[in-house]
Design an enzyme around this catalytic site. Structure first.
Site, PDB file in Angstrom:
ATOM      1  N   GLY A  50      84.559 -57.470 -52.632  1.00  0.00           N
ATOM      2  CA  GLY A  50      83.970 -56.296 -51.991  1.00  0.00           C
ATOM      3  C   GLY A  50      83.302 -55.345 -52.963  1.00  0.00           C
ATOM      4  N   ASN A  52      79.767 -54.812 -53.563  1.00  0.00           N
ATOM      5  CA  ASN A  52      78.326 -54.587 -53.436  1.00  0.00           C
ATOM      6  C   ASN A  52      77.983 -53.092 -53.395  1.00  0.00           C
ATOM      7  OD1 ASN A  52      79.481 -55.174 -50.561  1.00  0.00           O
ATOM      8  ND2 ASN A  52      77.675 -53.898 -50.192  1.00  0.00           N
ATOM      9  N   THR A  53      79.026 -52.241 -53.356  1.00  0.00           N
ATOM     10  CA  THR A  53      78.802 -50.801 -53.323  1.00  0.00           C
ATOM     11  C   THR A  53      80.032 -50.094 -53.876  1.00  0.00           C
ATOM     12  OG1 THR A  53      78.119 -48.949 -51.895  1.00  0.00           O
ATOM     13  CG2 THR A  53      79.754 -50.472 -51.001  1.00  0.00           C
ATOM     14  N   GLY A  54      79.935 -48.778 -54.050  1.00  0.00           N
ATOM     15  CA  GLY A  54      81.088 -47.963 -54.412  1.00  0.00           C
ATOM     16  C   GLY A  54      81.743 -48.333 -55.731  1.00  0.00           C
ATOM     17  N   ILE A  55      83.067 -48.162 -55.792  1.00  0.00           N
ATOM     18  CA  ILE A  55      83.783 -48.375 -57.051  1.00  0.00           C
ATOM     19  C   ILE A  55      83.775 -49.847 -57.460  1.00  0.00           C
ATOM     20  CG2 ILE A  55      85.225 -46.347 -56.749  1.00  0.00           C
ATOM     21  CD1 ILE A  55      87.481 -48.089 -55.831  1.00  0.00           C
ATOM     22  N   GLY A  56      83.677 -50.741 -56.492  1.00  0.00           N
ATOM     23  CA  GLY A  56      83.596 -52.156 -56.828  1.00  0.00           C
ATOM     24  C   GLY A  56      82.336 -52.487 -57.595  1.00  0.00           C
ATOM     25  N   SER A 183      96.467 -47.221 -52.433  1.00  0.00           N
ATOM     26  CA  SER A 183      96.064 -45.867 -52.087  1.00  0.00           C
ATOM     27  C   SER A 183      97.297 -44.984 -51.930  1.00  0.00           C
ATOM     28  CB  SER A 183      95.273 -45.862 -50.776  1.00  0.00           C
ATOM     29  OG  SER A 183      95.057 -44.542 -50.312  1.00  0.00           O
ATOM     30  N   TYR A 210      96.393 -48.302 -41.575  1.00  0.00           N
ATOM     31  CA  TYR A 210      95.820 -48.300 -42.921  1.00  0.00           C
ATOM     32  C   TYR A 210      96.915 -48.080 -43.958  1.00  0.00           C
ATOM     33  CZ  TYR A 210      92.895 -47.010 -46.912  1.00  0.00           C
ATOM     34  OH  TYR A 210      92.303 -46.954 -48.158  1.00  0.00           O
TER      35      TYR A 210
END
Length: 340
Positions: A50, A52-56, A183, A210
């Site tokens: 995961g 393709n964006t953000g912290i990854g 988290s 979650y």
């Protein structure tokens, strides 16, 4: 831990969620850890889910800058290819930068997980880093194609199977590391895995579901660390902080439209971590020399922290392991703790 005390003795569900969010946002603003390691990753292979964006994506870019062959395992291939090309362009002038490879991975599909793992094992002789970064957050109740509750199925079960399939190759590559994104939300909900109602059909709460999936990430890490002793592979669970990412898109249905508007307001985003800041703890656990000698710890802002009591329950961690093994269809005689 103040939020655990307040949650257990004073505040119920909804108020606890807001309290934890308030504490975390303010702590993120005041105390933002930074990875200070200069370690190189030349000739190393890193797999990130995961990203393709953000912290990854930030993690993938940093690994690439340090010379790693980075495998971006993502659900949306088009977005992943776009992100990969962006990383290539941004690292084009970096001396001894690594390379980027894109693989398709849908963590809500056991078939897709097995296919992706098979593809990686066929192409990679070694795997030195596995970062289980992907996730969904506080979405409406939905089931995966295999019948698992979506957040639990994606955030925990999907990564459990992916890790178990790649583990023999990771052990072969030791010293190696596995980083699981968790988290502070592991304190949300009642702390029960609800094995008697595993799909939460009887009572579903987006926030509690979650929280359950994030609690599972820590329990999985703890049990995995025990079983990895002596292999040269270390594992970590990570709280990245409150970050301005796409994961907030379900806040309107999970809590209320007002909360989402507040979360995305200019005032609130001033106190949120950027993706770069949010990636620092992942990078620390992946690269730091001292962290490489530690195993099974929970990190926040690049430091080991003590998670909630519910996340330190050894019996619950073992029970979750045994349930997960059967839920993802692993054979009883499969041994992931051998070099492969």
């Amino acid at each position: 831990m103040l939020t655990e005390y307040v949650g257990d003795l004073i505040l119920p569900g909804f108020l606890l969620n807001l309290w934890d969010l308030f504490i975390d946002v303010n702590m993120a603003w005041l105390f933002c850890g930074k990875c200070t390691s200069n370690a190189r990753l030349d000739d190393k292979v890193a797999v990130i889910t995961g990203c393709n964006t953000g912290i990854g994506k930030i993690t993938a870019m940093e690994f690439c800058k340090r010379g790693a062959r980075v495998i971006m395992a993502c659900r949306n291939l088009e977005k992943a290819k776009t992100a990969a090309e962006d990383i290539r362009q941004q690292t084009a002038d970096v001396k001894n930068a690594g390379e980027i490879v894109v693989k398709e991975l849908n963590l809500a599909s056991l078939k897709s997980i097995r296919q992706c793992a098979e593809d990686i094992l066929a192409s990679e002789e070694y795997i030195h880093l596995l970062v289980n970064n992907a996730g969904v957050m506080m979405c409406p109740r939905e089931l995966t194609e295999d019948g698992h509750e979506l957040q639990f199925g994606t955030n925990h079960l999907g990564h459990f199977l992916f890790t178990m399939l790649l583990l023999p190759r990771i052990i072969k590559s030791a010293p190696a590391r596995i980083v699981n994104l968790s988290s502070l939300a592991h304190t949300w909900g009642d702390g029960d895995m609800h094995f008697d109602d595993i799909t939460l059909e009887k009572s579903y709460s987006p926030t509690a579901a979650y929280g359950r999936s994030k609690l599972a990430n820590i329990l999985f890490t703890n049990e995995l660390a025990k079983r990895l002793q002596g292999t040269g592979v270390t594992t970590y669970s990570v709280h990245p902080g409150v970050i301005d990412t796409e994961l907030s898109r379900h806040l309107d249905t999970a809590i209320s439209p007002i909360v989402r508007r507040l979360y995305q307001s200019r005032l609130c985003t001033m106190f949120q971590k950027s993706p770069w800041q949010g990636a620092q703890t992942t990078l620390h656990c992946s690269l730091d020399e001292k962290a490489g000698k530690e195993n099974g710890l929970y990190y926040s802002d690049c430091k080991p922290r003590t998670p909630a009591k519910r996340a330190r329950n050894e019996a619950k961690a073992q029970q979750l392991w045994e349930y997960s093994w059967g839920a993802v269809g692993l054979p009883k005689d499969y041994d992931p703790f051998v070099k492969g």
